[in-house]
Scaffold this active site. Sequence first.
Site, PDB file in Angstrom:
ATOM      1  N   HIS A  91       1.634 -21.182 -30.161  1.00 52.85           N
ATOM      2  CA  HIS A  91       1.791 -20.566 -28.841  1.00 52.85           C
ATOM      3  C   HIS A  91       0.957 -21.360 -27.828  1.00 52.85           C
ATOM      4  O   HIS A  91      -0.150 -21.803 -28.143  1.00 52.85           O
ATOM      5  CB  HIS A  91       1.340 -19.097 -28.886  1.00 52.85           C
ATOM      6  CG  HIS A  91       1.756 -18.350 -27.659  1.00 52.85           C
ATOM      7  ND1 HIS A  91       1.082 -18.470 -26.465  1.00 52.85           N
ATOM      8  CD2 HIS A  91       2.795 -17.513 -27.418  1.00 52.85           C
ATOM      9  CE1 HIS A  91       1.689 -17.723 -25.552  1.00 52.85           C
ATOM     10  NE2 HIS A  91       2.738 -17.131 -26.107  1.00 52.85           N
ATOM     11  N   GLU A 160       9.491 -21.738 -24.825  1.00 54.74           N
ATOM     12  CA  GLU A 160       8.670 -20.983 -23.874  1.00 54.74           C
ATOM     13  C   GLU A 160       8.053 -21.942 -22.858  1.00 54.74           C
ATOM     14  O   GLU A 160       6.939 -22.468 -23.102  1.00 54.74           O
ATOM     15  CB  GLU A 160       7.531 -20.277 -24.614  1.00 54.74           C
ATOM     16  CG  GLU A 160       7.973 -19.210 -25.569  1.00 54.74           C
ATOM     17  CD  GLU A 160       6.940 -18.095 -25.647  1.00 54.74           C
ATOM     18  OE1 GLU A 160       7.313 -16.948 -25.430  1.00 54.74           O
ATOM     19  OE2 GLU A 160       5.758 -18.380 -25.895  1.00 54.74           O
ATOM     20  N   GLY A 166       4.192 -15.296 -18.223  1.00 58.66           N
ATOM     21  CA  GLY A 166       3.359 -14.401 -17.416  1.00 58.66           C
ATOM     22  C   GLY A 166       3.462 -14.600 -15.912  1.00 58.66           C
ATOM     23  O   GLY A 166       2.678 -14.025 -15.160  1.00 58.66           O
TER      24      GLY A 166
HETATM   25  P1  PGA Z   1       5.499 -13.090 -21.078  1.00 61.33           P
HETATM   26  O1  PGA Z   1       4.876 -13.822 -22.352  1.00 61.33           O
HETATM   27  O2  PGA Z   1       6.782 -12.431 -21.530  1.00 61.33           O
HETATM   28  O3  PGA Z   1       4.466 -12.114 -20.642  1.00 61.33           O
HETATM   29  O4  PGA Z   1       5.775 -14.149 -20.052  1.00 61.33           O
HETATM   30  C1  PGA Z   1       5.692 -14.494 -23.281  1.00 61.33           C
HETATM   31  C2  PGA Z   1       4.862 -15.121 -24.358  1.00 61.33           C
HETATM   32  O5  PGA Z   1       3.760 -15.617 -24.059  1.00 61.33           O
HETATM   33  O6  PGA Z   1       5.261 -15.151 -25.532  1.00 61.33           O
END
Ligand code: PGA
Length: 244
Positions: A91, A160, A166
């Site tokens: 991540h 991602e 976020g």
């Molecule tokens: P988010 O986070 O949906 O709050 O943007 C996604 C993630 O970090 O897996």
Amino acid sequence: MKKLICGNWKMNCTLDMLDSFSKNKHITESPHADILIALPFIYLPEWKRYFQNYIIPCSQDVSEFIEGPITGDVSAKMLKDMEIRYSIVGHSERYKNHDETCEKVNIKLRNLKEYGVEPILCIGEPSHSRESKKHIEFLEDQIGRCLKDISHSTINIAYEPIWSIGTGKIPEEDQIEEVLTLIKRIMIQHNISGRILYGGSVKPKNAKILSKISGLDGFLIGNASLEYEDFKEIINTLLENIVA
Ligand code: PGA
């Protein structure tokens, strides 16, 4: 193939949250999807008590070591021992806060394979790579290093974009499709099977558009997975709309 939806609670968890989600069992009873929630290590053993079989617990990370004098780590062997079947790996918040590297991620993937824990490998470019149109180059290098010499494996891959996590911003559909094509090509090269997810500001309001993207097998959801109603709405939207 079943869809995969993983809520990532990050470092947001209390027993009260587990309790309140466990009262809403019906959200997840679909034969068409695996519904996971990635919990902090300390809460993982509680899953049996709270979630039974209807939400699958997932680890948020795993050590690159298997056992020994490594204070504070949790290994793939331990996840297996505790019957945890999935783990997020790589991540971007681990890169940012814990000196994660693609080389360590590569070892983590091998360890998970050895102990039969299914990974959700996160990849994603920073905003400057996207702005300078170097994102494909960046992602190809990142996935290549993470998957170096790994083949014949089941690895789910979550795209991602770092600038989307976020922030409320999501890529255009064709931008996601471009990356999906890249991921599929690399998975074929490595003989890797698994589901391809999108993550980064997935919300009830954009779930329909995202669900219609061809070739997408699910979502990794951060913030919106913390609220039961939002999580449920995203799951239902995906299951109603996703294109096979
Ligand atoms: P988010 O986070 O949906 O709050 O943007 C996604 C993630 O970090 O897996």
